[in-house]
Design an enzyme around this catalytic site. Structure first.
Site, short mmCIF file in Angstrom:
data_model
loop_
_atom_site.label_atom_id
_atom_site.label_comp_id
_atom_site.label_asym_id
_atom_site.label_seq_id
_atom_site.Cartn_x
_atom_site.Cartn_y
_atom_site.Cartn_z
N ARG A 87 -9.66 -72.24 16.90
CA ARG A 87 -10.66 -71.98 17.94
C ARG A 87 -11.92 -71.42 17.29
O ARG A 87 -11.85 -70.58 16.37
CB ARG A 87 -10.09 -70.99 18.95
CG ARG A 87 -11.13 -70.40 19.87
CD ARG A 87 -10.56 -69.84 21.13
NE ARG A 87 -11.47 -68.91 21.78
CZ ARG A 87 -12.61 -69.26 22.40
NH1 ARG A 87 -12.97 -70.54 22.45
NH2 ARG A 87 -13.38 -68.36 22.95
N GLU A 181 -9.43 -67.60 25.54
CA GLU A 181 -8.52 -68.68 25.15
C GLU A 181 -7.53 -68.38 24.01
O GLU A 181 -6.51 -69.08 23.87
CB GLU A 181 -9.30 -69.95 24.73
CG GLU A 181 -10.09 -70.63 25.83
CD GLU A 181 -11.47 -70.01 26.06
OE1 GLU A 181 -11.89 -69.18 25.21
OE2 GLU A 181 -12.11 -70.33 27.07
N ASP A 204 -22.24 -61.45 23.01
CA ASP A 204 -22.81 -60.38 23.82
C ASP A 204 -22.00 -59.10 23.59
O ASP A 204 -20.89 -59.15 23.06
CB ASP A 204 -22.89 -60.76 25.30
CG ASP A 204 -21.60 -61.31 25.82
OD1 ASP A 204 -21.37 -62.52 25.69
OD2 ASP A 204 -20.80 -60.51 26.32
O1 LIG Z 1 -17.87 -69.98 23.80
P1 LIG Z 1 -16.47 -70.32 24.24
O2 LIG Z 1 -15.68 -70.95 23.15
O3 LIG Z 1 -16.44 -71.16 25.51
O4 LIG Z 1 -15.73 -68.93 24.56
C1 LIG Z 1 -16.13 -67.94 25.49
O5 LIG Z 1 -17.18 -68.35 26.36
C2 LIG Z 1 -16.69 -68.71 27.65
C3 LIG Z 1 -17.27 -67.76 28.67
O6 LIG Z 1 -18.66 -67.81 28.67
C4 LIG Z 1 -15.16 -68.59 27.56
O7 LIG Z 1 -14.63 -69.85 27.26
C5 LIG Z 1 -15.01 -67.59 26.45
O8 LIG Z 1 -13.77 -67.57 25.80
O1 LIG Z 2 -15.22 -64.43 27.61
C1 LIG Z 2 -16.25 -63.88 27.22
C2 LIG Z 2 -17.12 -64.48 26.30
C3 LIG Z 2 -18.24 -63.82 25.91
N1 LIG Z 2 -18.48 -62.60 26.43
C4 LIG Z 2 -17.66 -62.01 27.32
O2 LIG Z 2 -17.90 -60.91 27.77
N2 LIG Z 2 -16.55 -62.67 27.69
#
Ligand SMILES: O=P(O)(O)O[C@H]1O[C@H](CO)[C@@H](O)[C@H]1O
Ligand SMILES: O=c1cc[nH]c(=O)[nH]1
Length: 234
Positions: A87, A181, A204
């Site tokens: 991932r 995930e 963030d």
């Molecule tokens: O940037 P990805 O890989 O999507 O991962 C993060 O971003 C998404 C949320 O904005 C969620 O899928 C979280 O796990």
């Molecule tokens: O799942 C997520 C991804 C980025 N930032 C978050 O706070 N949560």
């Protein structure tokens, strides 16, 4: 061909990088791979295979959250023979010493999801990354001069919440960041006897409130991408 992936047999490599965002898969294929061919457009969940420094590798979007990711991971393993699943995601930091754009290696994942727990009533199954991939990615990232963090992450079913009490408490127990995930990747890797790794770039910060833009999340984070590519091809 599987239910959600239209690739023919042999079109997907043994090593697959897994961004949540399908447009990040496109960016990586176009920026880092040679001879990349798109093998999946079902539901717009783009997947590509090409070569990186002469070795075949695939990049498959998974969508957001564990139900979506688990579908792609299941089919990649069981229909296409994927062996190394990495991932490459974004996350929100919950520690002060983890800074925006830092890279985290998810050693293990806590989760609020019932997906795993429902399989083992009364037990907690530890979702852990593959040691060889963790070690290799750590060595590659360190050699690049990256300041890596290795540790627990939280894979949550919930992005928006008005109550961060448990996330804050998990931070006090050393959890580095929250995303959506990793836990299911590590669970399915254990279930099917393959290797899983989760690399995350901090997009963030839940303590400072800092954020990267949507475009940055889609198209940057090259340090993490290079570490992932070199880990599975080197
Ligand atoms: O940037 P990805 O890989 O999507 O991962 C993060 O971003 C998404 C949320 O904005 C969620 O899928 C979280 O796990
Ligand atoms: O799942 C997520 C991804 C980025 N930032 C978050 O706070 N949560």
């Amino acid at each position: 061909m599987s239910t959600h992936i239209e690739a023919k047999a042999g079109e997907i490599a043994e090593s697959v990088l897994l961004p949540g965002d399908p447009l990040r898969a496109k960016y990586i294929a176009e920026t880092f791979l040679e001879g990349a061919v798109c093998y999946n457009n079902v539901r717009g969940m783009l997947g590509y295979t090409g070569t990186y420094k002469g070795t075949r590798v695939s990049i498959q979007g998974t969508g957001m959250g564990m139900p979506s990711a688990s579908i792609y991971i299941h089919e990649l393993i069981n229909n296409y023979g994927a062996q190394n699943l990495v991932r490459i995601g974004t996350c929100g930091a919950i520690q002060s010493d983890v800074k925006i754009r830092d890279v985290i290696i998810g050693q293990a994942a806590a989760t609020d999801s019932a997906i795993i727990r429902n399989n083992f009533p009364g037990y907690d199954f530890p979702q852990i990354g593959n040691f060889d991939l963790i070690k290799k990615s750590y060595e590659i990232g360190t050699a690049k001069g990256l300041h890596l963090h290795v540790g627990n992450v939280l894979s949550s079913d919930i992005f928006y919440t008005e109550d961060n009490t448990i996330v804050t408490k998990l931070g006090k127990h050393g959890v580095l960041a929250v995303e959506m995930e990793t836990a299911v990747l590590y669970y399915l890797a254990a279930k099917f006897g393959v290797r899983g790794l989760s690399l995350l770039t901090v997009s963030d910060h839940l303590i400072t409130g800092e954020q990267t833009t949507a475009l940055e999340r889609q198209t940057t984070f090259n340090d993490m991408i290079e570490v992932a590519l070199e880990t599975v091809t080197g």
